[in-house]
Each structure stands twice: as structure tokens, then as C-alpha cells.
Design an enzyme around this catalytic site. Sequence first.
Site, PDB file in Angstrom:
ATOM      1  N   ARG A  31       3.503   0.462  13.206  1.00 18.70           N
ATOM      2  CA  ARG A  31       3.428  -0.962  12.460  1.00 18.70           C
ATOM      3  C   ARG A  31       3.410  -0.941  10.865  1.00 18.70           C
ATOM      4  O   ARG A  31       2.833  -0.027  10.322  1.00 18.70           O
ATOM      5  CB  ARG A  31       1.770  -1.461  12.939  1.00 18.70           C
ATOM      6  CG  ARG A  31       1.707  -2.606  12.324  1.00 18.70           C
ATOM      7  CD  ARG A  31       0.164  -3.168  12.520  1.00 18.70           C
ATOM      8  NE  ARG A  31      -0.047  -4.422  11.631  1.00 18.70           N
ATOM      9  CZ  ARG A  31      -1.129  -4.638  11.152  1.00 18.70           C
ATOM     10  NH1 ARG A  31      -2.249  -3.865  11.524  1.00 18.70           N
ATOM     11  NH2 ARG A  31      -1.082  -5.885  10.286  1.00 18.70           N
TER      12      ARG A  31
ATOM     13  N   GLN B  13       1.008  -1.181  -0.105  1.00 17.59           N
ATOM     14  CA  GLN B  13      -0.017  -0.007  -0.124  1.00 17.59           C
ATOM     15  C   GLN B  13       0.859   1.156   0.187  1.00 17.59           C
ATOM     16  O   GLN B  13       0.179   2.389  -0.477  1.00 17.59           O
ATOM     17  CB  GLN B  13      -0.868   0.133   1.205  1.00 17.59           C
ATOM     18  CG  GLN B  13      -2.127  -0.961   1.191  1.00 17.59           C
ATOM     19  CD  GLN B  13      -3.020  -1.207   2.123  1.00 17.59           C
ATOM     20  OE1 GLN B  13      -2.622  -1.667   3.285  1.00 17.59           O
ATOM     21  NE2 GLN B  13      -4.060  -0.564   1.955  1.00 17.59           N
TER      22      GLN B  13
ATOM     23  N   HIS C 124       1.245  -8.890   4.620  1.00 21.01           N
ATOM     24  CA  HIS C 124      -0.024  -8.161   4.556  1.00 21.01           C
ATOM     25  C   HIS C 124      -0.510  -8.285   2.887  1.00 21.01           C
ATOM     26  O   HIS C 124      -0.369  -7.312   2.294  1.00 21.01           O
ATOM     27  CB  HIS C 124       0.083  -6.622   4.908  1.00 21.01           C
ATOM     28  CG  HIS C 124      -1.009  -5.892   5.183  1.00 21.01           C
ATOM     29  ND1 HIS C 124      -1.032  -5.074   6.393  1.00 21.01           N
ATOM     30  CD2 HIS C 124      -1.909  -5.602   4.401  1.00 21.01           C
ATOM     31  CE1 HIS C 124      -2.264  -4.555   6.682  1.00 21.01           C
ATOM     32  NE2 HIS C 124      -2.902  -4.855   5.350  1.00 21.01           N
TER      33      HIS C 124
ATOM     34  N   ASP D 212       2.469   0.490  -8.100  1.00 21.84           N
ATOM     35  CA  ASP D 212       4.012   0.532  -8.659  1.00 21.84           C
ATOM     36  C   ASP D 212       4.675   1.736  -7.873  1.00 21.84           C
ATOM     37  O   ASP D 212       5.781   1.323  -7.533  1.00 21.84           O
ATOM     38  CB  ASP D 212       3.745   1.080 -10.332  1.00 21.84           C
ATOM     39  CG  ASP D 212       3.224  -0.147 -11.036  1.00 21.84           C
ATOM     40  OD1 ASP D 212       2.855  -1.009 -10.466  1.00 21.84           O
ATOM     41  OD2 ASP D 212       3.280   0.103 -12.191  1.00 21.84           O
TER      42      ASP D 212
ATOM     43  N   GLU E 218      -5.137 -10.449   8.666  1.00 25.30           N
ATOM     44  CA  GLU E 218      -6.172 -10.614   8.432  1.00 25.30           C
ATOM     45  C   GLU E 218      -6.472 -11.852   7.412  1.00 25.30           C
ATOM     46  O   GLU E 218      -6.974 -11.528   6.208  1.00 25.30           O
ATOM     47  CB  GLU E 218      -7.071  -9.203   7.590  1.00 25.30           C
ATOM     48  CG  GLU E 218      -7.042  -7.968   8.512  1.00 25.30           C
ATOM     49  CD  GLU E 218      -7.519  -6.903   7.890  1.00 25.30           C
ATOM     50  OE1 GLU E 218      -8.014  -6.825   6.798  1.00 25.30           O
ATOM     51  OE2 GLU E 218      -7.809  -6.012   8.664  1.00 25.30           O
TER      52      GLU E 218
ATOM     53  N   GLU F 277      -5.464  -2.022  14.020  1.00 25.46           N
ATOM     54  CA  GLU F 277      -6.039  -1.129  13.017  1.00 25.46           C
ATOM     55  C   GLU F 277      -7.362  -0.577  13.509  1.00 25.46           C
ATOM     56  O   GLU F 277      -8.155  -1.350  13.924  1.00 25.46           O
ATOM     57  CB  GLU F 277      -5.962  -1.820  11.605  1.00 25.46           C
ATOM     58  CG  GLU F 277      -5.039  -1.973  11.043  1.00 25.46           C
ATOM     59  CD  GLU F 277      -5.338  -2.772   9.649  1.00 25.46           C
ATOM     60  OE1 GLU F 277      -6.223  -2.387   8.855  1.00 25.46           O
ATOM     61  OE2 GLU F 277      -4.351  -3.410   8.929  1.00 25.46           O
TER      62      GLU F 277
ATOM     63  N   ASN G  55      -7.852  -5.894  14.360  1.00 26.39           N
ATOM     64  CA  ASN G  55      -8.317  -4.743  13.421  1.00 26.39           C
ATOM     65  C   ASN G  55      -9.841  -4.478  13.496  1.00 26.39           C
ATOM     66  O   ASN G  55     -10.466  -5.628  13.339  1.00 26.39           O
ATOM     67  CB  ASN G  55      -7.856  -5.037  12.060  1.00 26.39           C
ATOM     68  CG  ASN G  55      -6.322  -5.168  11.960  1.00 26.39           C
ATOM     69  OD1 ASN G  55      -5.646  -5.156  12.839  1.00 26.39           O
ATOM     70  ND2 ASN G  55      -5.864  -5.803  10.803  1.00 26.39           N
TER      71      ASN G  55
ATOM     72  N   TYR H 293     -13.176  -2.054  12.051  1.00 21.49           N
ATOM     73  CA  TYR H 293     -13.738  -0.896  11.524  1.00 21.49           C
ATOM     74  C   TYR H 293     -15.153  -0.654  11.630  1.00 21.49           C
ATOM     75  O   TYR H 293     -15.594   0.274  11.963  1.00 21.49           O
ATOM     76  CB  TYR H 293     -13.275  -0.887  10.149  1.00 21.49           C
ATOM     77  CG  TYR H 293     -11.817  -0.864   9.826  1.00 21.49           C
ATOM     78  CD1 TYR H 293     -11.405   0.595   9.552  1.00 21.49           C
ATOM     79  CD2 TYR H 293     -11.122  -1.987   9.829  1.00 21.49           C
ATOM     80  CE1 TYR H 293      -9.903   0.626   9.055  1.00 21.49           C
ATOM     81  CE2 TYR H 293      -9.549  -1.726   9.384  1.00 21.49           C
ATOM     82  CZ  TYR H 293      -9.046  -0.686   9.076  1.00 21.49           C
ATOM     83  OH  TYR H 293      -7.773  -0.343   9.011  1.00 21.49           O
TER      84      TYR H 293
HETATM   85  C1  GAL Z   1      -7.888  -3.523   6.449  1.00 18.53           C
HETATM   86  C2  GAL Z   1      -6.438  -3.806   5.809  1.00 18.53           C
HETATM   87  C3  GAL Z   1      -5.874  -2.531   5.330  1.00 18.53           C
HETATM   88  C4  GAL Z   1      -6.500  -1.384   4.898  1.00 18.53           C
HETATM   89  C5  GAL Z   1      -7.823  -1.269   5.861  1.00 18.53           C
HETATM   90  C6  GAL Z   1      -8.887  -0.427   5.351  1.00 18.53           C
HETATM   91  O1  GAL Z   1      -8.524  -4.607   6.141  1.00 18.53           O
HETATM   92  O2  GAL Z   1      -5.619  -4.609   6.642  1.00 18.53           O
HETATM   93  O3  GAL Z   1      -4.870  -2.964   4.401  1.00 18.53           O
HETATM   94  O4  GAL Z   1      -6.521  -1.462   3.718  1.00 18.53           O
HETATM   95  O5  GAL Z   1      -8.579  -2.516   5.806  1.00 18.53           O
HETATM   96  O6  GAL Z   1      -9.541  -0.743   4.317  1.00 18.53           O
END
Ligand code: GAL
Length: 506
Positions: free
Chosen positions: A96, A38, A141, A71, A186, A398, A326, A328
Site C-alpha cells: 500500500r 513520509q 495521504h 525533503d 484518515e 494500517e 487503520n 493503533y
Molecule cells: C496513521 C497515519 C500514518 C502513520 C501512522 C502512525 O494515522 O496514516 O501516516 O503516521 O498513523 O502514526
Amino acid sequence: MFLQRVVVFCALLGVSWCTEDWTFPEGFKFGAASASYQVEGGWNAKDKGENIWDRFSHAHPEIIKNSDNGDVACDSYNQWERDIEMAKELGLDFYRFSLSWSRLLPTGLDNYVSEDGTAYYNNLINGLLAAGIQPMVTLYHWDLPLPLQELGGWTNPLIADWFTDYARVAYSLFGDRVKIWLTINEPIVICDVAYNTGVLAPGIRSPEHGANICTKNVLLSHAKAYRLYDTEFRSRYHGEVSLANQLVWFEPATADDKELAEIAIENVTGRYSHPIFSKEGGWPPVIEKMMAERSKEKGYSKSVLPPFTQEEKELIRGTYDFYAMNHYTSRLIRKAKEGEHTATWYFGGFRDMNAVLSPGSDWKPTASTWFYQYPPGIRGQLVWLKEHYGDMKFMITENGLATFGGLNDQDRIDYYESYLKQLLLAIREDGVKLTHYTAWTLMDNFEWTDGYSVKYGLYEVDFEDPKRPRVPRASAHYYASIIKNHSLNVVKPKNENDRLTAREEL
Ligand code: GAL
């Protein structure tokens, strides 16, 4: 600090609105995260080997927003010093990042170790340590070396040995300085999401077999890499090892849906946690039973979820030093009505549950289509883990918000505040032993199939400029201020130029 004095003053006066104390426990650590594909770029620099994301993004630009690829990404391959400077500006306790397997081992195997790759990670690690920032390193990752994919990748059982050989190289080279290791980031995304949808590298759709075989092999790979650390490195380096799970929290939509919500949690959390963190090991019984029944209905003579031998169960069970989570988003779940379209979603299992998933009506959407905000979910998830697997040490590896950009990201500030408050409640009221919090992400970067269109960064990156300049957003000032004060009792910046509380730090 002025603000702390105000809080104390308010406390003396007994004014409640400003006395609520949102200070973090002593020793609590704050960090930010990134991942090799990334941010690094340098996709073919020196002797780096090709990986599945290089190949997938070049072969299938139509799947990725604006045909973007990694790239160049943030050009961290060349700009690692600026990355360290940003980590310093924020006052991070740790950073991290992940190693690119094919930058270190261009063929994927351990017969040839790249000097350039070794030097790159040594520079980054040494630079961080010189700035007083601990490196937290993820081995994998999502960027598998292409030669290994050509042999089946995560669906070939030999991957467990290839991965362990790679881990040995990484521990040997960097283990004297890296004390927190995450083996795999993940598993649910690299196995379930990738093989259920085919829209993540390696771009193969195989929901019934690919996803489940991958799941088993990922768990074995993690376990072997953990055991390797135990036998060859732990006594010398005294580090800690775990894997990072992506956990979506599920709330029952009605009182009748409690059992269903529990099955959903076992499907997403349990499949990747029960084998490692439960006392008995192996697949979560409810999922194992469900998969066996559904496989039979579909005419298979065996379950599509490959069983573990007793020896494999024992190998995997207990391979952790902490739980890395992680997180969200969350979902409400309910039973489908007669004839109603049921959820398939990105994860396997749901299509067999006759369930409907939805966000709550007042949950705020974000720039990522799958992501709705529900701060209590992060606390619910931690409590569930503690209740099911025991009173262990937890790290959030995360957490962060997706936006479409802009420097004055008040929405991100609110997100961090609301989720961090829930974490403090989990620590104080539920006794969760949470020690680390990691913001995703240090800077905008290649957001997989969303390309560069979706932004998660504390720093904005200009992807039009070949130098990829990074500029702190308002949320960077906010996060720096939280870290400096070790508390959420800080003044929020009004915009990206407002360094009211953060002036001294940035
Ligand atoms: C996670 C992933 C990250 C990032 C994040 C936000 O699942 O580990 O690389 O993309 O989501 O979408």
C-alpha cells in the site's frame, strides 16, 4: 517446514500448548504500507508542485521534532527499486502506498499532468506487479497541493470537484493495473486533528468550523471519486474502492459509562462511517443532536456541524466496496466528576461530552505519546462495525508499533503477534469477513510532527546516510515467516541476526 511438522506432531500427541492453530484462512492477504510525503523525498524534483507538508515543515520547523522535514525522507523517489526488493523479501501479497497529488498534478488541477510523476508511479506499479505484489493505492495521504490550500483547501466545497478530477487522472493512468483504491486516508486526522490542534499541515487552528466543514467536504470528495469509478471505470477495470478510517476504540471504564462509550465511538468512528456505511446515511443521529445542542448553547443560530441535503446524503451513502480500517490504540472513557478536568484530546466532540479518557493501567505505552497497546481493541472495533453497518468485507489498512529504534525489536514482534491473534479470533469467533492485513510500516519514515524520532518500520532506515540504507529488523524476519507459513505458528526470531525460520525467505 519443520515447525509445521512439530505442530502436527504435537497435535497427534494431544499436547495442547503447541497445538493451538493460528493459521489464517486461505486467500487471506498480507501487506505493508507507506505514504508519499513520509517516504518519497524529492520534494522539488523536476516539475513537482509544492504541497502543504512541504510548506508547513519549511515554515514551522519549530513544531516538528528536531526541525525534521520530508525533503529527502527515505529517498524512495530514487530508491523505489529497493522498496520493491524489500516487499519481495518480506513476501508481501500487496504493497500500500499513496500518490503525491502535486507530483502528478503540479498545480493541483488536471490541466497539466507531470510526465515525471506519471513515470515514477508507473515504474513502482510495474515493478511491484513484476514481483507478484499487488499495488494498493491511496489517492490522498495528507499532502494537498499548496495552490488548492491557498483557495481554502478542504474547507472549500469545490475541493470535491478538484479531488474528483485528480481521481480521474489517477484511475485513467493506473486503473488498468491498480485494483484496490483508497480515496482518502484518515479524514479524522486531516480534519479533526489538524484543525483542532493546528500542529499538522496546513497549520490552521479552527476547531469549531474548520474541522467540521472539512469533515463534510472530505466525505463528499470521497463519494464523488467513488461514483466516478462506478460510472467511468468499474466496468473496464473491475477494481474496488473505499476510504481508510483511523479508528480508536473506546471501552467504558465502569458499567455506568456504556452509553458514553457508545457516543465516543460514534464521535470517532460514526462521523466518518455512518454517512457512507449505514443504511440510512447522514451524520450519526446522536452526534448530530449533541452538536446542535452545544452550538445553540454557544449562541450559534445553526449547528457548527454542517447538515447534508437529502441529495448529498444519497450521494455519499453506499460509496464503498469494503471497510478499510487503520487501527493503533484504544481508550477507557468515563464521566467526569464534579469540577474534574475533562478530555479535549485531538478529536472534536470530546470537550462537549464531559468525559475523562485514559489508557488502562496495564496497557503498555509506546514511543508515540498517544499510543497505548490494547490488542482486544482491534477485535472490539471490527465487531462493532459489523454489528452497526453489516456483514461486509473488511481490510486492516494500517496497524503497527511505535518504538525509539533498534534492530532487535521484540516489542514489535509481540505487538504483531497479539494484534494478529485478535484478528484471527474476530474471523473465527465473530465471523468478521477480514481479507487483508497491512503492517504500518515497511520502513522507518517521516512520522509527521515526531519527525524521524519515532520508528514504525519493519526495516530500519539510516537517515544520517545520504543513501538511506534499509536494514531488516527482527520483526521483518518474523513478518516474513508469518506470511510464508500463512500462520502465527512460527518460531520468533531471538534478534535481528536470527533468521531461524526466515532464512529461506530473506
Ligand atoms: C496513521 C497515519 C500514518 C502513520 C501512522 C502512525 O494515522 O496514516 O501516516 O503516521 O498513523 O502514526
